[in-house]
Design an enzyme around this catalytic site. Structure first.
Site, PDB file in Angstrom:
ATOM      1  N   ARG A   1      -3.022  -0.529   5.696  1.00 43.91           N
ATOM      2  CA  ARG A   1      -2.043  -1.594   5.490  1.00 43.91           C
ATOM      3  C   ARG A   1      -0.996  -1.202   6.453  1.00 43.91           C
ATOM      4  NH1 ARG A   1      -4.180  -2.099   0.840  1.00 43.91           N
ATOM      5  NH2 ARG A   1      -4.399   0.330   1.292  1.00 43.91           N
ATOM      6  N   THR A   2      -0.624   0.001   6.595  1.00 45.83           N
ATOM      7  CA  THR A   2       0.629   0.339   7.393  1.00 45.83           C
ATOM      8  C   THR A   2       0.159  -0.060   8.907  1.00 45.83           C
ATOM      9  OG1 THR A   2       1.306   1.944   5.501  1.00 45.83           O
ATOM     10  CG2 THR A   2       2.379   2.262   7.821  1.00 45.83           C
TER      11      THR A   2
ATOM     12  N   LYS B   1      -7.061  18.746  20.852  1.00 42.26           N
ATOM     13  CA  LYS B   1      -7.009  19.835  21.893  1.00 42.26           C
ATOM     14  C   LYS B   1      -5.868  20.878  21.699  1.00 42.26           C
ATOM     15  CE  LYS B   1      -8.791  16.849  25.585  1.00 42.26           C
ATOM     16  NZ  LYS B   1      -8.345  16.001  26.656  1.00 42.26           N
TER      17      LYS B   1
ATOM     18  N   ARG C   1       2.143   8.179  11.811  1.00 41.98           N
ATOM     19  CA  ARG C   1       1.999   8.859  10.959  1.00 41.98           C
ATOM     20  C   ARG C   1       1.260  10.008  11.084  1.00 41.98           C
ATOM     21  NH1 ARG C   1      -1.164   5.900   6.086  1.00 41.98           N
ATOM     22  NH2 ARG C   1       0.959   5.018   5.842  1.00 41.98           N
TER      23      ARG C   1
ATOM     24  N   HIS D   1       8.453   7.810   3.771  1.00 38.76           N
ATOM     25  CA  HIS D   1       7.604   6.712   4.080  1.00 38.76           C
ATOM     26  C   HIS D   1       8.805   5.434   4.029  1.00 38.76           C
ATOM     27  CE1 HIS D   1       4.522   3.922   4.985  1.00 38.76           C
ATOM     28  NE2 HIS D   1       3.819   4.309   4.260  1.00 38.76           N
TER      29      HIS D   1
HETATM   30  C1  NCD Z   1       0.844   5.084   0.924  1.00 39.92           C
HETATM   31  C2  NCD Z   1       1.121   6.064   1.862  1.00 39.92           C
HETATM   32  O1  NCD Z   1       0.345   6.228   2.858  1.00 39.92           O
HETATM   33  O2  NCD Z   1       1.869   7.078   1.722  1.00 39.92           O
HETATM   34  N1  NCD Z   1       0.153   3.711   1.362  1.00 39.92           N
HETATM   35  C3  NCD Z   1       0.783   3.042   2.134  1.00 39.92           C
HETATM   36  O3  NCD Z   1       1.429   3.234   3.038  1.00 39.92           O
HETATM   37  N2  NCD Z   1       0.869   1.669   1.780  1.00 39.92           N
HETATM   38  C4  NCD Z   1       0.565   5.462  -0.379  1.00 39.92           C
HETATM   39  C5  NCD Z   1      -0.898   6.112  -0.665  1.00 39.92           C
HETATM   40  O4  NCD Z   1      -1.540   6.406   0.442  1.00 39.92           O
HETATM   41  O5  NCD Z   1      -1.106   6.673  -1.901  1.00 39.92           O
END
Ligand code: NCD
Length: 355
Positions: free
Chosen positions: A51-52, A80, A101, A129
């Site tokens: 999703r993100t 590396k 991320r 997040h």
């Molecule tokens: C979440 C995350 O990555 O922290 N997912 C997301 O970004 N929608 C929640 C999760 O992974 O449980």
């Protein structure tokens, strides 16, 4: 130039303005279709994501911009041994904005300290997040029409669930919001979260029982037990099915309670709940895209200076094994003094208390 690492870097007014933009986008997508023509978003995802990552990429494409990315940590120079700081400098040469991320707490902050383009934290370890919170806030605004006075139940892995930490921080700024924190003992929220609630005088209580909490909630925010953050697989196995929201349990809830979940779900919401009109988690995903569009637009047009940080203390060592300061090349220790405490300091990167 501004980045977004912690949701509290956006004022309540700025969040209102982002939600206004997102709502306008729903009715008039044509107004936004060319807004980022010629701009590029780099997606640096060193952890799994559906999703993100896709919503960031889809958001940039819907703004008329372009995206570039490395497919994952294993195929980037991180494998590396390249530092996050050097990666951020590299990408600054090729893109206009970064969404990162990373599995380590504080990694996005390290990237932002080195990049000369805006950096968006798309999840740093079990820490924060903020863009999921933007999706959550738009969902609450659309479903409830307001934030003030809501009782928000948050259930599951409150220790490692980064969406939880950012959501609590953001919702704490609205008058009369109360939290019911539902988790097993081993997965209670970190103390930096409860310390902040206590300091701001915000009503909260902790309980292990979802059934007991349900009847009083306006919002139930379910979360996945974060398997990838456990050092002990046996502990994960013993906790993984701590909470399963079923259609039967939904009978305990108010008729207008809103069920949210950042997704992915593993087992914690039964599929039968999906058809309940109170289930809002699939709407959250769409809201994530339009809030990310609003955020990208804002950061690409914001010429303000970053807010200066308070005094940093350098004489301590971070004890969190997941903190970015444990591995990042020559990253100096940096601590902030805990307000109101004499000799207490928290790591700038992960917020763990120095010992
Ligand atoms: C979440 C995350 O990555 O922290 N997912 C997301 O970004 N929608 C929640 C999760 O992974 O449980």
């Amino acid at each position: 130039m501004r980045s977004l690492i912690d949701i509290l870097e956006l004022s309540v007014e700025e969040i209102d303005s982002l939600t206004d933009t997102a709502l306008d986008n729903i009715d008039h997508p044509d107004r936004y279709a060319d807004a980022c023509r010629g701009k590029q978003l780099a997606a640096l995802f060193f952890e799994p994501s559906t999703r993100t990552r896709l919503s960031f990429e889809s958001a940039m494409l819907a703004l008329g911009g372009q995206t570039l990315s490395v497919p994952g940590a294993a195929l980037s120079s991180a494998s590396k041994g390249e530092s996050i700081a050097d990666t951020a400098k590299t990408v600054s040469c090729y893109a206009d904005i970064i969404a990162i991320r990373h599995p380590q707490d504080g990694a996005a902050l390290v990237a932002a300290q080195s990049a000369w383009i805006p950096v968006i934290n798309a999840g740093d370890g079990g820490h924060h997040h903020p863009t999921q919170t933007l999706a959550d806030l738009l969902t609450i605004r659309r479903e409830k029409g307001h934030f003030d006075g809501l009782t928000v139940g948050i259930c599951g892995d409150l220790k490692y669930g980064r969406t939880v930490h950012s959501l609590i921080a953001a919702m704490s700024r609205y008058a009369g919001v109360r939290f019911v924190l539902i988790s097993p003992e081993a997965l209670r929220v970190p103390d930096y979260v409860t310390d902040s609630l206590k300091q701001k005088g915000i009503a909260y209580r902790e309980t292990p029982s979802l059934e007991e909490a349900m009847p009083g909630l306006d919002i139930l925010y379910m979360t996945r037990i974060q398997r990838e953050r456990f050092f002990d697989p046996a502990l994960y196995e013993s906790l993984k099915d701590s909470y399963i929201l079923t259609a039967e349990k939904m009978k305990l809830a108010r008729p207008d309670m809103c069920v949210m979940h950042p997704l992915p779900r593993v087992n914690e919401i039964s599929v039968a709940v999906d058809s309940d009109p109170r289930a809002c988690y699939f709407k959250q995903m769409y809201n994530g895209k339009i809030m990310r569009m609003a955020l990208i637009l804002k950061l690409l047009s914001d010429s303000s200076e970053p807010v200066p940080r308070p005094t940093l203390y350098r004489h301590l060592r971070c004890v969190n094994p997941r903190c970015v300061c444990q591995t990042e090349q020559e990253l100096a220790p940096a601590f902030l003094r805990v307000p109101g405490e004499k000799e207490a300091y928290r790591c700038l990167y992960c917020e763990m208390l120095a010992q």
